[in-house]
Write a protein that holds these residues in place. Structure first.
Motif, PDB file in Angstrom:
ATOM      1  N   ALA A 233      55.323  28.307  72.551  1.00 23.54           N
ATOM      2  CA  ALA A 233      56.376  28.984  73.298  1.00 23.54           C
ATOM      3  C   ALA A 233      57.619  29.157  72.437  1.00 23.54           C
ATOM      4  CB  ALA A 233      56.718  28.204  74.577  1.00 23.54           C
ATOM      5  N   GLY A 234      57.396  29.438  71.178  1.00 21.81           N
ATOM      6  CA  GLY A 234      58.517  29.501  70.255  1.00 21.81           C
ATOM      7  C   GLY A 234      58.902  30.941  69.921  1.00 21.81           C
ATOM      8  N   ARG A 235      59.754  31.061  68.904  1.00 20.70           N
ATOM      9  CA  ARG A 235      60.260  32.384  68.527  1.00 20.70           C
ATOM     10  C   ARG A 235      59.153  33.382  68.224  1.00 20.70           C
ATOM     11  NH1 ARG A 235      64.865  30.026  64.993  1.00 20.70           N
ATOM     12  NH2 ARG A 235      63.302  28.433  65.399  1.00 20.70           N
ATOM     13  N   ALA A 236      58.142  32.938  67.447  1.00 19.98           N
ATOM     14  CA  ALA A 236      57.076  33.859  67.061  1.00 19.98           C
ATOM     15  C   ALA A 236      56.368  34.398  68.297  1.00 19.98           C
ATOM     16  CB  ALA A 236      56.079  33.149  66.145  1.00 19.98           C
ATOM     17  N   ALA A 237      56.173  33.526  69.290  1.00 15.98           N
ATOM     18  CA  ALA A 237      55.520  33.966  70.518  1.00 15.98           C
ATOM     19  C   ALA A 237      56.383  35.017  71.212  1.00 15.98           C
ATOM     20  CB  ALA A 237      55.276  32.769  71.440  1.00 15.98           C
ATOM     21  N   LEU A 238      57.690  34.735  71.302  1.00 16.14           N
ATOM     22  CA  LEU A 238      58.605  35.682  71.940  1.00 16.14           C
ATOM     23  C   LEU A 238      58.581  37.025  71.219  1.00 16.14           C
ATOM     24  CD1 LEU A 238      61.717  33.507  72.794  1.00 16.14           C
ATOM     25  CD2 LEU A 238      60.065  34.570  74.354  1.00 16.14           C
ATOM     26  N   ALA A 239      58.515  36.936  69.899  1.00 17.80           N
ATOM     27  CA  ALA A 239      58.573  38.163  69.107  1.00 17.80           C
ATOM     28  C   ALA A 239      57.211  38.855  68.996  1.00 17.80           C
ATOM     29  CB  ALA A 239      59.111  37.836  67.715  1.00 17.80           C
ATOM     30  N   GLY A 240      56.202  38.303  69.638  1.00 18.31           N
ATOM     31  CA  GLY A 240      54.880  38.918  69.591  1.00 18.31           C
ATOM     32  C   GLY A 240      54.243  38.833  68.210  1.00 18.31           C
ATOM     33  N   GLU A 241      54.604  37.785  67.462  1.00 15.90           N
ATOM     34  CA  GLU A 241      54.104  37.697  66.090  1.00 15.90           C
ATOM     35  C   GLU A 241      52.959  36.694  65.923  1.00 15.90           C
ATOM     36  OE1 GLU A 241      57.653  36.641  64.130  1.00 15.90           O
ATOM     37  OE2 GLU A 241      58.562  38.631  64.290  1.00 15.90           O
ATOM     38  N   LEU A 242      52.380  36.266  67.019  1.00 14.25           N
ATOM     39  CA  LEU A 242      51.287  35.292  66.910  1.00 14.25           C
ATOM     40  C   LEU A 242      49.992  35.985  66.512  1.00 14.25           C
ATOM     41  CD1 LEU A 242      51.775  33.043  70.052  1.00 14.25           C
ATOM     42  CD2 LEU A 242      52.752  32.812  67.768  1.00 14.25           C
ATOM     43  N   THR A 243      49.050  35.184  65.982  1.00 14.22           N
ATOM     44  CA  THR A 243      47.686  35.701  65.846  1.00 14.22           C
ATOM     45  C   THR A 243      47.143  35.947  67.248  1.00 14.22           C
ATOM     46  OG1 THR A 243      46.763  33.480  65.918  1.00 14.22           O
ATOM     47  CG2 THR A 243      47.282  34.366  63.739  1.00 14.22           C
TER      48      THR A 243
END
Lengths: 290, 290, 290, 290
Positions: free
Chosen positions: C74-84
């Motif tokens: 639930a971090g920044r990458a998730a917010l930014a849609g940058e997850l695998t």
């Protein structure tokens, strides 16, 4: 030897305290020194917690020195009679003073393998253990990684210190042993069931007391409490056959469950041990409760 | 005395059969007579089932006569030496031949109360029982209603007959004793755990065998099977301390569970007894499995 | 998406293998690369064991890089849609894509505290978990020492990889689910007892099959086997009320135990899960057996 | 309808008492008449005990008349709408008002077989049961001997009367529901474990309350007590996954035990129900405790 009361420990001069408790951690007076001013202690449990706190707060070098201050089990020092009195008694209680040549060789091999692998001697709280358990522990722990094994070795040091403290100081009278018998086939407490408590010491058995469960399936008072509560190995013997017979419950001949022993160890005489019996004519269980 | 094989029982002349088994039901040859032609029997279990079938099929008058053919426990006939040999041995095995005056008085009271209430003597399969269990059964069953108690008394007659049959005939070799140790804290079989099986006879203990559990937590073969499987009281002793030590599992000092005895009775040597151990460092249970 | 068979995995070109399985360990193709030549794998279990073996054999630097390749929960990458894609699905399945502002703040705090303490992000196999369990894990693991937590984080990586592998490869057909119902009040198997197996997915329940125990208290065949055996959450529902009623056993109204659900998870569809029921009218237990 | 208090019951005129409670035993006002002067009752339990005492003290002829005053289950009287209101509601609650033709035929067969064998109709406390349990009871009890079945039928009458009384009189506020969670792998209470209690009614579920275990593994107060304690079916849901996560205990993915439901019935709202959970990551048990 008369044990010291916690009050007496509180009132000791600092140098007497260190003299008395300096050997609780093998050749490591500094542990006693660092907790002397933390007195008074409300319990042996607290005293031991404080001492272990000092060990855990120590630098890894000090911890390693503490570990290395321990003799090998059944090792050269033991053979040469160079152990501390405490270590001598502990090793003898586990039968390590009377090994066969073959066993001695196995211990030597394991001691060597262990200390080469970890850089400190194999330490185990052996009082009351037997050779089979010690060898199993030796073999099992040889497979640990170093970090885990260092923690584990400190855990064994903690147990050795605990048993030495119990040999020196009278525990606080907060401990007790209770039980509760539930009839899981009938869904009710098992009242009127005779129970005997035994204290075991090697092959010897001493009857501590005989009781009968009340209507709630409990004893009217703890089976052990205060000074009577000592560390050691105990055995409840539940007369389940008598209980089932009085309830006119048919059983086989001989019954599957008649006289049911439950053997367990008490390590902390200041704690509450609740050791119940969940019973049906064809099954039972027990656990350390609260 | 050499026991008869089931084959030998099958081949006996009818009068020999009745002569041999006429006393299995106290002073009641008719039970043997009615099953003589039902031979051959595949097992003692079947033989006993047939005999009990004859008892259950009998008129209530015959059943009552069967009950009334039994002597009082610790009663006049016993004092006068007028019991059948079988009854004498059974009562002696339960210590009923050496009662104190007070105990004798209690038995007399209970015998009188019981036979006045039910119209037949108190019957209990006492072989292997002790006075406390017998008295508890006496007291418990005095409270039953007559119908239930008649069935219960026939149930005890059934158990007495069963034990007498086992004294005369070699059981079929279908029985076995197995175990299984599961580590409920780790969710896997407990392999490498040493187990000893003991046979108990009063205060005496005889080691039957020593085993080690395999990777599936079981013994490689039944601990008892065939002729070695006999009715009686047994005790597993599980070396749980060794198992936990080998798994490098930390325990208290002494451990809560170290050497765990499980005592149980085998009544039917032709059956499968599965007596497992569900074990964690702080709890265990057992049950008669299948 | 159709899953690959183990045979297909064995036959893939090395670059295809790495392309397909390079993402099983987050942003860490090297794990797939190092095991590509260890093919064929007899099972997904073996394939996973090999991959984890490569991880454990790696230098601590590589291990740390692997941990650090994971996104915050639930971090920044998730917010930014940058997850695998894999991470996105996993986090969504645990509800982490729909946190309240307050929950988001709590996760941010914990992520920060954790990564400052340990030097790598908090990693947890969250598929199928819920927020409460994730937060509890977060809080609990913040108290570990660094060595233990590094091992624990690798353990979570192992579980994530395992679930990703199960999404890609069809498991070997070695797994099965069995049960056994024992009546601990009567000391015999509980035959004729209806059982239903349900598969649970969030709030949804799907009936897998309905069975009746046989005379030995078992099902005639595994409830799940081969392809039908999939990882997930299951529930037995045992119709104990029906069993007790058929045995004419009196119970309360309503009975204490009637319809007994046993909920459990299957993580390895290639393994044998034995999930029995030890039952009396007033108690029951279960365990993962073998 | 507002329930009567025990005080109001104590103060009723005798004819009102008989009018109100004359139907608790089907068409058998005499039971109420014989206990009217035994008032006041301290509890519904005592009131019911007194009424059953009157039934047990009655002649066998009266007992048989009481049994024969009951309608067949799903029988002619039900079809013709000639049941008492109480019986109509009870039979409907078990789905007996909506049988298929085939089921109706099976009930008719069983009713006929039963009443021919025993001379009185099949009686069962069916409120809350389902067809499968009722049929199983029917089949099981057909095999009983007449004496046992007469007692069993009176036992069912006792349960029907008990449920009818609970519909009329507010129970004494002596009942409570408690729990206790013990971690049998760690040998300590399981504190901080979230628990929800649900009340089940057919397919419907109502959340009664949410709790968290304290340091002793118990709830700070009973989950149900006083007026909130009502007969019915309940389910604890223990969030074991949260507990193990907080303790940083590694589990599988999904965990073998995560959200553990324990379903049980409360028949006597004036009693103490202690329904604990003995928990390890791979096993659990429960029982009716005290």
């Amino acid at each position: 030897m008369e044990k010291l009361t916690l009050d007496a420990v509180a009132d000791m001069a600092e140098e007497d305290f260190v003299a008395t408790f300096g050997g609780v951690f093998e050749h490591s007076r500094w542990v006693a020194e660092r907790v002397a001013r933390a007195r008074p202690f409300a319990s042996v449990t607290e005293m031991h917690d404080m001492m272990m706190g000092a060990v855990e707060a120590a630098e890894e070098d000090e911890q390693l020195a503490l570990l290395r201050a321990h003799p090998d089990l059944a090792g050269r020092a033991a053979l040469a009679g160079e152990l501390t009195a405490a270590s001598t008694g502990e090793q003898a209680s586990a039968g390590l003073d009377s090994l066969t040549a073959e066993e001695m060789e196995r211990f030597t091999e394991l001691n060597t393998a262990y200390s080469m692998r970890f850089g400190f001697p194999f330490i185990m709280a052996v009082r009351g253990a037997d050779k089979a358990r010690i060898l199993a522990g030796f073999e099992g722990r040889l497979g640990n990684d170093r970090h885990d094994e260092l923690l584990r070795a400190l855990g064994e040091v903690s147990k050795i210190a605990w048993m030495r403290l119990l040999g020196l100081v009278q525990p606080a009278a907060t401990g007790k042993l209770t039980t509760h018998v539930l009839d899981t086939a009938a869904g009710c407490p098992a009242g009127g069931l005779p129970v005997t408590l035994w204290r075991l010491d090697g092959e010897a058995r001493e009857r501590v007391g005989s009781f009968v469960t009340n209507d709630d399936g409990r004893l009217d008072a703890p089976a052990l409490a205060g000074e009577a509560m000592t560390a050691g190995t105990y055995e409840w013997v539940f007369e389940c056959g008598v209980y089932f017979a009085r309830a006119s419950r048919p059983t086989a001949a001989p019954p599957f469950l008649d006289r049911v022993p439950l053997r367990f160890g008490i390590s902390n005489p200041e704690a509450h041990y609740h050791v119940p019996l969940l019973l049906s004519p064809w099954s039972f269980s027990t656990y350390r409760g609260s």
